[in-house]
Design an enzyme around this catalytic site. Sequence first.
Site, PDB file in Angstrom:
ATOM      1  N   THR A  53     -16.674   1.188   2.626  1.00 38.42           N
ATOM      2  CA  THR A  53     -15.303   1.026   3.338  1.00 38.42           C
ATOM      3  C   THR A  53     -15.145   2.259   3.156  1.00 38.42           C
ATOM      4  O   THR A  53     -16.038   3.381   3.096  1.00 38.42           O
ATOM      5  CB  THR A  53     -14.604   0.890   1.987  1.00 38.42           C
ATOM      6  OG1 THR A  53     -14.515   1.225   0.296  1.00 38.42           O
ATOM      7  CG2 THR A  53     -14.903  -1.004   1.685  1.00 38.42           C
ATOM      8  N   THR A  82     -16.240   4.676   0.579  1.00 37.48           N
ATOM      9  CA  THR A  82     -17.577   5.176  -0.113  1.00 37.48           C
ATOM     10  C   THR A  82     -18.038   6.025   1.173  1.00 37.48           C
ATOM     11  O   THR A  82     -19.132   7.223   1.108  1.00 37.48           O
ATOM     12  CB  THR A  82     -18.320   3.635   0.314  1.00 37.48           C
ATOM     13  OG1 THR A  82     -18.787   3.384   1.086  1.00 37.48           O
ATOM     14  CG2 THR A  82     -18.800   3.112  -0.991  1.00 37.48           C
ATOM     15  N   ASP A 106       0.999  -1.194  -0.285  1.00 33.60           N
ATOM     16  CA  ASP A 106      -0.342   0.308   0.602  1.00 33.60           C
ATOM     17  C   ASP A 106       0.934   1.244  -0.118  1.00 33.60           C
ATOM     18  O   ASP A 106       2.159   0.780   0.642  1.00 33.60           O
ATOM     19  CB  ASP A 106      -1.129  -0.388   1.678  1.00 33.60           C
ATOM     20  CG  ASP A 106      -2.198   0.932   0.972  1.00 33.60           C
ATOM     21  OD1 ASP A 106      -3.119  -0.420   1.168  1.00 33.60           O
ATOM     22  OD2 ASP A 106      -1.974   1.844   1.121  1.00 33.60           O
ATOM     23  N   ASN A 161      -5.960  -4.686  -6.422  1.00 35.59           N
ATOM     24  CA  ASN A 161      -7.375  -4.261  -5.516  1.00 35.59           C
ATOM     25  C   ASN A 161      -6.686  -2.257  -5.418  1.00 35.59           C
ATOM     26  O   ASN A 161      -7.764  -1.932  -5.231  1.00 35.59           O
ATOM     27  CB  ASN A 161      -6.727  -4.502  -4.352  1.00 35.59           C
ATOM     28  CG  ASN A 161      -7.923  -3.484  -3.179  1.00 35.59           C
ATOM     29  OD1 ASN A 161      -9.848  -4.105  -3.560  1.00 35.59           O
ATOM     30  ND2 ASN A 161      -7.100  -3.181  -1.957  1.00 35.59           N
ATOM     31  N   LYS A 199     -12.232   1.963 -14.557  1.00 36.91           N
ATOM     32  CA  LYS A 199     -13.057   0.188 -14.195  1.00 36.91           C
ATOM     33  C   LYS A 199     -13.179  -0.778 -15.178  1.00 36.91           C
ATOM     34  O   LYS A 199     -13.251  -1.793 -15.473  1.00 36.91           O
ATOM     35  CB  LYS A 199     -13.312   0.773 -13.219  1.00 36.91           C
ATOM     36  CG  LYS A 199     -13.284   1.180 -11.748  1.00 36.91           C
ATOM     37  CD  LYS A 199     -12.333   0.403 -10.890  1.00 36.91           C
ATOM     38  CE  LYS A 199     -11.780   0.629 -10.238  1.00 36.91           C
ATOM     39  NZ  LYS A 199     -10.702  -0.053  -9.615  1.00 36.91           N
ATOM     40  N   TYR A 237     -13.081   7.975 -13.115  1.00 36.98           N
ATOM     41  CA  TYR A 237     -13.489   6.389 -12.381  1.00 36.98           C
ATOM     42  C   TYR A 237     -13.959   5.222 -13.849  1.00 36.98           C
ATOM     43  O   TYR A 237     -13.326   4.213 -13.608  1.00 36.98           O
ATOM     44  CB  TYR A 237     -14.407   6.666 -11.260  1.00 36.98           C
ATOM     45  CG  TYR A 237     -14.512   5.225 -10.159  1.00 36.98           C
ATOM     46  CD1 TYR A 237     -12.804   4.607  -9.649  1.00 36.98           C
ATOM     47  CD2 TYR A 237     -15.336   4.233 -10.296  1.00 36.98           C
ATOM     48  CE1 TYR A 237     -13.203   4.165  -9.043  1.00 36.98           C
ATOM     49  CE2 TYR A 237     -15.140   3.283  -9.121  1.00 36.98           C
ATOM     50  CZ  TYR A 237     -13.998   2.625  -8.799  1.00 36.98           C
ATOM     51  OH  TYR A 237     -14.521   2.398  -7.976  1.00 36.98           O
ATOM     52  N   ASP A 293       4.317   1.845  -4.450  1.00 39.12           N
ATOM     53  CA  ASP A 293       2.741   2.906  -4.958  1.00 39.12           C
ATOM     54  C   ASP A 293       2.874   2.561  -6.372  1.00 39.12           C
ATOM     55  O   ASP A 293       3.474   2.307  -7.066  1.00 39.12           O
ATOM     56  CB  ASP A 293       3.150   4.598  -5.834  1.00 39.12           C
ATOM     57  CG  ASP A 293       2.655   5.125  -5.802  1.00 39.12           C
ATOM     58  OD1 ASP A 293       2.120   4.369  -6.970  1.00 39.12           O
ATOM     59  OD2 ASP A 293       2.895   6.571  -6.804  1.00 39.12           O
ATOM     60  N   VAL A 294       1.481   1.941  -6.749  1.00 41.11           N
ATOM     61  CA  VAL A 294       0.802   1.192  -7.847  1.00 41.11           C
ATOM     62  C   VAL A 294       1.393   1.420  -9.189  1.00 41.11           C
ATOM     63  O   VAL A 294       1.714   0.768 -10.727  1.00 41.11           O
ATOM     64  CB  VAL A 294      -0.586  -0.225  -7.981  1.00 41.11           C
ATOM     65  CG1 VAL A 294      -0.670  -0.426  -6.815  1.00 41.11           C
ATOM     66  CG2 VAL A 294      -1.163   0.888  -7.656  1.00 41.11           C
TER      67      VAL A 294
HETATM   68  N1  LIG Z   1     -15.581   0.766  -1.952  1.00 42.33           N
HETATM   69  C1  LIG Z   1     -16.551   0.549  -2.869  1.00 42.33           C
HETATM   70  O1  LIG Z   1     -17.553   0.840  -2.940  1.00 42.33           O
HETATM   71  C2  LIG Z   1     -16.633   0.042  -4.097  1.00 42.33           C
HETATM   72  C3  LIG Z   1     -16.702  -0.394  -5.324  1.00 42.33           C
HETATM   73  C4  LIG Z   1     -16.467  -1.097  -6.690  1.00 42.33           C
HETATM   74  C5  LIG Z   1     -14.662  -1.394  -6.665  1.00 42.33           C
HETATM   75  N2  LIG Z   1     -14.157  -0.927  -5.274  1.00 42.33           N
HETATM   76  C6  LIG Z   1     -12.572  -0.289  -5.782  1.00 42.33           C
HETATM   77  O2  LIG Z   1     -12.137  -1.827  -4.478  1.00 42.33           O
HETATM   78  C7  LIG Z   1     -10.616  -1.445  -4.693  1.00 42.33           C
HETATM   79  C8  LIG Z   1     -10.380  -1.225  -3.261  1.00 42.33           C
HETATM   80  O3  LIG Z   1     -11.539  -0.318  -2.910  1.00 42.33           O
HETATM   81  P1  LIG Z   1     -11.437   0.693  -1.021  1.00 42.33           P
HETATM   82  O4  LIG Z   1     -13.375   0.485  -0.991  1.00 42.33           O
HETATM   83  O5  LIG Z   1     -11.404  -1.051  -0.256  1.00 42.33           O
HETATM   84  O6  LIG Z   1     -11.304   1.345  -0.561  1.00 42.33           O
HETATM   85  P2  LIG Z   1     -10.185   2.663   0.055  1.00 42.33           P
HETATM   86  O7  LIG Z   1      -9.657   3.889  -0.594  1.00 42.33           O
HETATM   87  O8  LIG Z   1     -10.956   2.214   1.858  1.00 42.33           O
HETATM   88  O9  LIG Z   1      -8.888   1.685  -0.245  1.00 42.33           O
HETATM   89  C9  LIG Z   1      -7.728   1.993  -0.557  1.00 42.33           C
HETATM   90  C10 LIG Z   1      -6.460   1.619  -0.169  1.00 42.33           C
HETATM   91  O10 LIG Z   1      -5.172   1.618  -2.087  1.00 42.33           O
HETATM   92  C11 LIG Z   1      -4.596   1.809  -1.681  1.00 42.33           C
HETATM   93  N3  LIG Z   1      -3.685   2.965  -2.055  1.00 42.33           N
HETATM   94  C12 LIG Z   1      -4.332   4.211  -3.242  1.00 42.33           C
HETATM   95  N4  LIG Z   1      -4.030   4.762  -4.068  1.00 42.33           N
HETATM   96  C13 LIG Z   1      -2.754   3.768  -3.918  1.00 42.33           C
HETATM   97  C14 LIG Z   1      -1.432   3.425  -4.729  1.00 42.33           C
HETATM   98  N5  LIG Z   1      -1.125   4.484  -5.633  1.00 42.33           N
HETATM   99  N6  LIG Z   1      -0.769   2.334  -4.380  1.00 42.33           N
HETATM  100  C15 LIG Z   1      -1.161   1.531  -3.156  1.00 42.33           C
HETATM  101  N7  LIG Z   1      -2.326   1.681  -2.640  1.00 42.33           N
HETATM  102  C16 LIG Z   1      -3.278   2.939  -2.942  1.00 42.33           C
HETATM  103  C17 LIG Z   1      -5.665   3.647   0.066  1.00 42.33           C
HETATM  104  O11 LIG Z   1      -3.271   3.806   0.453  1.00 42.33           O
HETATM  105  C18 LIG Z   1      -5.941   1.633   0.524  1.00 42.33           C
HETATM  106  O12 LIG Z   1      -5.816   1.617   1.177  1.00 42.33           O
HETATM  107  C19 LIG Z   1     -10.274   0.174  -5.181  1.00 42.33           C
HETATM  108  O13 LIG Z   1      -9.930  -0.548  -6.765  1.00 42.33           O
HETATM  109  C20 LIG Z   1     -11.875   0.613  -5.612  1.00 42.33           C
HETATM  110  O14 LIG Z   1     -11.828   1.309  -6.841  1.00 42.33           O
HETATM  111  C21 LIG Z   1     -14.412  -0.277  -4.622  1.00 42.33           C
END
Ligand SMILES: NC(=O)c1ccc[n+]([C@@H]2O[C@H](COP(=O)([O-])OP(=O)(O)OC[C@H]3O[C@@H](n4cnc5c(N)ncnc54)[C@H](O)[C@@H]3O)[C@@H](O)[C@H]2O)c1
Length: 263
Positions: free
Chosen positions: A191, A194, A37, A90, A158, A154, A63-64
């Site tokens: 999370t 959201t 992360d 993720n 996706k 976004y 950093d991805v």
């Molecule tokens: N929460 C939702 O409703 C939802 C719905 C559909 C898809 N998603 C997808 O699921 C995944 C996780 O979402 P979440 O809700 O857990 O989000 P979140 O924001 O709670 O967690 C995301 C994590 O990614 C990390 N991150 C951000 N930029 C980064 C980078 N450049 N390199 C490495 N790490 C990085 C953040 O520090 C954080 O720990 C995301 O890809 C999101 O788009 C989430």
Amino acid sequence: MGRLNNRVALVTGGARGLGAETARAMAAEGAAVAISDVDGAGARALAEELRGHGAKAIGLEHDVSSEESWATTMATVAKELGPVDVLVNNAGILLVKTIADTSLEDFRKVSSINVDGVFLGIKNAFAAMGARGGSIINISSIAGLMGAAGQIAYHASKGSVRLMTKCAAMEAATLGWPIRCNSIHPGIMDTVMTQTHYGLGSDNANTNAMLGMVPSGRFGTPADIAFAAVYLAADESSYVNGAELVVDGGYMAGRAMRPDAAS
Ligand SMILES: NC(=O)c1ccc[n+]([C@@H]2O[C@H](COP(=O)([O-])OP(=O)(O)OC[C@H]3O[C@@H](n4cnc5c(N)ncnc54)[C@H](O)[C@@H]3O)[C@@H](O)[C@H]2O)c1
């Protein structure tokens, strides 16, 4: 026997939310887990939690969107845990802005993490897995399956994750490599993402309206996605390749209206 015994899994963006729960679930199934992360401290704290439960786990700052950061991460995982068998792409960010308000810089920022990050993950996983094989799981979204107002960057990102997944599955097959690549499409999950952008977790008109659009009658939990990811990592899904696993409480399936409400 755990379903992921003797596997090494790397979960990006694993410090919190869907990634953290996926890392926990994979460790519970016997995998050695690397949590990466940009929040390195958060990743290390979760690794410590998992080690406390007897799992093999490491936390890494990563950093991805950076090619160099991927090289360092993959080398460290190989050295500490062994070559990666399962990659969960993720990490991602959400941006809620109209087309007019989205600058090119905004658009590129979202793409750099959500698109470049997944591309680099696939590229590195191919190099690490090769003829040995493995499972790549890309976290897309229902946003990768439909449009929405105020989220062009976004949804574009996706949608790209959805098709990169199928390209990777096809390319591995043409190379004769037993690498499966599938996408998961979460619906509205509770999370920090959201909570920050939509106000989930507090009682407001926006979230109540959103909840009304979910046929299952609840928002998703991180565990809902973690179970799906474990399935796609395990041998039980060995015939699932290039697929889209929608985990959204029925959101994309249609509108759950009473027949009399439609007239
Ligand atoms: N929460 C939702 O409703 C939802 C719905 C559909 C898809 N998603 C997808 O699921 C995944 C996780 O979402 P979440 O809700 O857990 O989000 P979140 O924001 O709670 O967690 C995301 C994590 O990614 C990390 N991150 C951000 N930029 C980064 C980078 N450049 N390199 C490495 N790490 C990085 C953040 O520090 C954080 O720990 C995301 O890809 C999101 O788009 C989430």
